[in-house]
Design a protein around this motif. Structure first.
Motif, PDB file in Angstrom:
ATOM      1  N   SER A 230      -7.547  -4.567  -0.567  1.00 21.95           N
ATOM      2  CA  SER A 230      -8.886  -4.720   0.000  1.00 21.95           C
ATOM      3  C   SER A 230      -9.242  -3.596   0.961  1.00 21.95           C
ATOM      4  N   ALA A 231      -8.233  -2.850   1.453  1.00 24.93           N
ATOM      5  CA  ALA A 231      -8.491  -1.742   2.376  1.00 24.93           C
ATOM      6  C   ALA A 231      -7.616  -0.560   1.981  1.00 24.93           C
ATOM      7  N   PRO A 232      -7.904   0.104   0.864  1.00 24.39           N
ATOM      8  CA  PRO A 232      -7.036   1.185   0.378  1.00 24.39           C
ATOM      9  C   PRO A 232      -6.951   2.365   1.327  1.00 24.39           C
ATOM     10  N   GLU A 233      -7.956   2.562   2.186  1.00 18.04           N
ATOM     11  CA  GLU A 233      -7.903   3.689   3.112  1.00 18.04           C
ATOM     12  C   GLU A 233      -6.841   3.496   4.195  1.00 18.04           C
ATOM     13  N   SER A 234      -6.299   2.270   4.328  1.00 17.05           N
ATOM     14  CA  SER A 234      -5.262   1.994   5.322  1.00 17.05           C
ATOM     15  C   SER A 234      -3.869   1.963   4.700  1.00 17.05           C
ATOM     16  N   GLY A 235      -3.740   2.549   3.508  1.00 15.40           N
ATOM     17  CA  GLY A 235      -2.446   2.506   2.822  1.00 15.40           C
ATOM     18  C   GLY A 235      -1.333   3.155   3.604  1.00 15.40           C
ATOM     19  N   ARG A 236      -1.631   4.227   4.363  1.00 11.31           N
ATOM     20  CA  ARG A 236      -0.591   4.921   5.120  1.00 11.31           C
ATOM     21  C   ARG A 236       0.024   3.989   6.176  1.00 11.31           C
ATOM     22  N   GLN A 237      -0.837   3.350   6.979  1.00  5.91           N
ATOM     23  CA  GLN A 237      -0.329   2.475   8.016  1.00  5.91           C
ATOM     24  C   GLN A 237       0.372   1.241   7.443  1.00  5.91           C
ATOM     25  N   LEU A 238      -0.200   0.672   6.389  1.00  8.72           N
ATOM     26  CA  LEU A 238       0.420  -0.502   5.766  1.00  8.72           C
ATOM     27  C   LEU A 238       1.769  -0.152   5.154  1.00  8.72           C
ATOM     28  N   ALA A 239       1.877   1.022   4.544  1.00 11.28           N
ATOM     29  CA  ALA A 239       3.160   1.442   3.984  1.00 11.28           C
ATOM     30  C   ALA A 239       4.203   1.603   5.082  1.00 11.28           C
ATOM     31  N   ILE A 243       7.730  -0.326   5.218  1.00  9.11           N
ATOM     32  CA  ILE A 243       9.001   0.408   5.307  1.00  9.11           C
ATOM     33  C   ILE A 243       9.812  -0.065   6.508  1.00  9.11           C
ATOM     34  N   ILE A 244       9.141  -0.328   7.622  1.00  5.70           N
ATOM     35  CA  ILE A 244       9.851  -0.884   8.783  1.00  5.70           C
ATOM     36  C   ILE A 244      10.479  -2.224   8.433  1.00  5.70           C
ATOM     37  N   ALA A 245       9.743  -3.069   7.702  1.00  7.73           N
ATOM     38  CA  ALA A 245      10.291  -4.362   7.286  1.00  7.73           C
ATOM     39  C   ALA A 245      11.529  -4.172   6.415  1.00  7.73           C
ATOM     40  N   GLY A 246      11.469  -3.226   5.472  1.00  9.84           N
ATOM     41  CA  GLY A 246      12.637  -2.953   4.642  1.00  9.84           C
ATOM     42  C   GLY A 246      13.812  -2.423   5.443  1.00  9.84           C
ATOM     43  N   THR A 247      13.537  -1.595   6.439  1.00 13.35           N
ATOM     44  CA  THR A 247      14.608  -1.061   7.285  1.00 13.35           C
ATOM     45  C   THR A 247      15.320  -2.178   8.028  1.00 13.35           C
ATOM     46  N   LEU A 248      14.555  -3.089   8.600  1.00 10.51           N
ATOM     47  CA  LEU A 248      15.172  -4.188   9.340  1.00 10.51           C
ATOM     48  C   LEU A 248      15.894  -5.165   8.418  1.00 10.51           C
ATOM     49  N   SER A 249      15.443  -5.283   7.172  1.00  7.85           N
ATOM     50  CA  SER A 249      16.168  -6.151   6.231  1.00  7.85           C
ATOM     51  C   SER A 249      17.552  -5.571   5.924  1.00  7.85           C
ATOM     52  N   ALA A 387       4.602  -4.476  -4.916  1.00 10.21           N
ATOM     53  CA  ALA A 387       3.539  -3.701  -4.290  1.00 10.21           C
ATOM     54  C   ALA A 387       2.602  -3.116  -5.341  1.00 10.21           C
ATOM     55  N   ALA A 388       3.164  -2.616  -6.437  1.00 11.70           N
ATOM     56  CA  ALA A 388       2.338  -2.054  -7.501  1.00 11.70           C
ATOM     57  C   ALA A 388       1.467  -3.121  -8.158  1.00 11.70           C
ATOM     58  N   SER A 389       2.014  -4.333  -8.311  1.00  9.57           N
ATOM     59  CA  SER A 389       1.225  -5.407  -8.914  1.00  9.57           C
ATOM     60  C   SER A 389       0.115  -5.876  -7.984  1.00  9.57           C
ATOM     61  N   GLY A 390       0.336  -5.747  -6.659  1.00  8.78           N
ATOM     62  CA  GLY A 390      -0.678  -6.198  -5.714  1.00  8.78           C
ATOM     63  C   GLY A 390      -1.678  -5.131  -5.346  1.00  8.78           C
ATOM     64  N   ALA A 391      -1.202  -3.899  -5.135  1.00  2.00           N
ATOM     65  CA  ALA A 391      -2.086  -2.826  -4.671  1.00  2.00           C
ATOM     66  C   ALA A 391      -2.406  -1.808  -5.749  1.00  2.00           C
ATOM     67  N   GLY A 392      -1.693  -1.852  -6.886  1.00  3.41           N
ATOM     68  CA  GLY A 392      -1.944  -0.890  -7.947  1.00  3.41           C
ATOM     69  C   GLY A 392      -1.435   0.499  -7.584  1.00  3.41           C
ATOM     70  N   ALA A 393      -1.952   1.495  -8.267  1.00  4.19           N
ATOM     71  CA  ALA A 393      -1.534   2.886  -8.025  1.00  4.19           C
ATOM     72  C   ALA A 393      -2.291   3.420  -6.814  1.00  4.19           C
ATOM     73  N   ALA A 395      -2.185   4.602  -2.378  1.00  5.88           N
ATOM     74  CA  ALA A 395      -1.370   5.334  -1.406  1.00  5.88           C
ATOM     75  C   ALA A 395      -0.263   4.449  -0.864  1.00  5.88           C
ATOM     76  N   PHE A 396      -0.538   3.164  -0.721  1.00 12.16           N
ATOM     77  CA  PHE A 396       0.480   2.234  -0.236  1.00 12.16           C
ATOM     78  C   PHE A 396       1.674   2.218  -1.180  1.00 12.16           C
ATOM     79  N   THR A 397       1.426   2.035  -2.473  1.00 11.89           N
ATOM     80  CA  THR A 397       2.514   1.965  -3.448  1.00 11.89           C
ATOM     81  C   THR A 397       3.259   3.291  -3.535  1.00 11.89           C
ATOM     82  N   ALA A 398       2.519   4.404  -3.513  1.00  3.38           N
ATOM     83  CA  ALA A 398       3.165   5.710  -3.639  1.00  3.38           C
ATOM     84  C   ALA A 398       4.098   5.986  -2.461  1.00  3.38           C
ATOM     85  N   ARG A 399       3.646   5.693  -1.247  1.00  4.92           N
ATOM     86  CA  ARG A 399       4.485   5.957  -0.073  1.00  4.92           C
ATOM     87  C   ARG A 399       5.681   5.018  -0.025  1.00  4.92           C
ATOM     88  N   LEU A 400       5.464   3.760  -0.382  1.00  6.59           N
ATOM     89  CA  LEU A 400       6.589   2.823  -0.394  1.00  6.59           C
ATOM     90  C   LEU A 400       7.602   3.222  -1.458  1.00  6.59           C
TER      91      LEU A 400
END
Length: 428
Positions: A230-239, A243-249, A387-393, A395-400
């Motif tokens: 819903s907010a593709p322009e915020s893909g950088r911050q969301l990614a 990534i922080i969540a994955g690091t802590l996992s 992520a790809a199924s939810g956000a598609g191709a 910036a979020f998916t690419a950075r993740l």
């Protein structure tokens, strides 16, 4: 009580009144002298009055304490009413705060002074947050309120009604455990939304990512992927948050293995520490690039709580949990890697705990470490797929995906180069 203890308890009562008096006085610091009912001195005296009332209660009885409270409440309310009529301010907060200070002063003497002090601090915090809380309520929408009510209903009403036992012959489906995970997914999604609304896009996303990593990084990634759609322009911050969540996992895997099998954690660290450092480097680079190049965009999320998506995620988790349980019980240790891969699609805690327990007994440390690392890799790749199924191709998916591939590569290098250098544990 002796004299020293009495002075200590009365000191706590006075301190509670002084603390709340400072907050009240600061809120009304622009009012002319004598124009307010109570300030720092009055609230301090109210706390001391409550403490002395509690101190005298054993001598005069409970009726004396009740009478003093009623008399004080009536006098204070009368003066507050005159102030309200003059200023046309009909808030009852000041009256409630004064009565609460009196009660806490009494509780500091007749009950637990620590609890009274803590309640005083919480009260002062709520009073000081008036403007922020009112601002939050003004921005609160019906969708957000409905989401909070549905989440509470799922937690408080539905969860206790579910049986806390397996309902299938194989012992793989526990309704309460599955529903608890579903509730957690909903809570992470809603907490991420609220964090963004309260703290702003950058701080809110990073804070929610850290919280998601401590609970369920997979659920956090799903929620952020929906936000990114819903907010593709915020893909950088969301990614960066994902990534922080994955690091802590990954860090959680190390902690769990260390608690159950310290020798196993050393082998895992040889692979997971390089992977952790790689993901942290990506987060730092993403934040730096976002700070230098552009201002963080606002997130325009219409619905913070997608019940249908949450329920689908819970159903998928239940299927994976059941399959893993059946394979673990009936396939034996030969298919441990398969079980680890299947478990890693949704969760890595279960396979980490079970394998760590086996590693402290009959299972070799190398085999246990390999199984857990397989689960970790599958979990990382699964989150990219979700992520790809939810956000598609986007910036979020690419950075993740880029951060995930770098993490797996560094972890593989550590597995090949560093793990053989870890010394074997001394025989018992």
């Amino acid at each position: 009580m002796d004299t020293i203890e009495a002075f200590q308890r009365l000191g706590v009562a006075l301190a509670v009144g002084l603390l709340i008096g400072i907050e009240r006085g600061w809120q009304e610091r622009t009012v002319r002298a004598g124009g307010r009912t109570a300030g720092i001195r009055t609230f301090a005296l109210i706390g001391l009055l409550g403490g002395l009332t509690g101190y005298l209660q054993p001598y005069f009885g409970t009726a004396f304490a009740i009478a003093v409270l009623l008399l004080f409440g009536a006098i204070f309310t009368l003066f507050k009413r005159r102030e309200a009529e003059e200023e046309e301010d009909y808030s009852v907060t000041g009256v409630v705060a004064a009565i609460l200070v009196f009660v806490l002063g009494t509780a500091a003497v007749v009950a637990d002074p620590g609890v009274a002090a803590a309640a005083g601090v919480v009260t002062a915090g709520f009073l000081a947050a008036r403007d922020r809380l009112h601002g939050f309520l003004r921005r609160l929408t019906w969708v957000e309120l409905r989401s909070a009510l549905v989440l509470l209903a799922m937690t408080v009403v539905a969860l206790p009604l579910l049986p806390d036992r397996a309902i299938d012959p194989w012992g793989g489906l526990n309704p309460r455990s599955l529903w608890l995970m579903t509730v957690m997914i909903a809570a992470i999604s809603y907490a991420g939304y609220i964090a963004v609304r309260v703290a702003g896009p950058d701080r809110g996303i990073l804070f929610a990512g850290a919280a998601g990593g401590l609970a369920s990084s997979t659920a956090l990634t799903v929620a952020f992927a929906n936000f990114a759609r819903s907010a593709p322009e915020s893909g950088r911050q969301l990614a960066a948050g994902a990534i922080i969540a994955g690091t802590l996992s990954l860090a959680r895997v190390l902690v769990l293995s260390f608690l159950l099998a310290p020798s196993l954690s050393l082998r895992l660290a040889a692979s997971l520490v390089p992977a952790l450092l790689a993901m942290l480097a990506v987060v730092v680079w993403t934040i730096w690039r976002g700070t230098e190049r552009q201002k963080a965009p606002e997130l325009n999320m219409n619905n913070p709580f997608e019940l249908r998506v949450v329920l689908q995620f819970g159903a998928l988790l239940g299927a994976i949990t059941w399959i893993s349980k059946v394979l673990a019980d009936y396939a034996g240790p030969a298919l441990l890697y398969v079980v680890a891969a299947i478990s890693g699609t949704m969760d890595i805690d279960a396979i980490t705990l079970s394998t760590a327990r086996l590693a402290s007994g009959t299972l070799s440390l190398d085999t246990a470490a390999t199984a857990i690392l397989i689960a970790v890799v599958v979990n990382l790749l699964t989150k990219v797929g979700l992520a790809a199924s939810g956000a598609g191709a986007s910036a979020f998916t690419a950075r993740l995906a880029g951060a995930t591939l770098l993490c797996i590569g560094c972890g593989l290098a550590g597995y090949v180069l560093l793990m053989p250098l870890v010394p074997a544990p001394a025989p018992a």
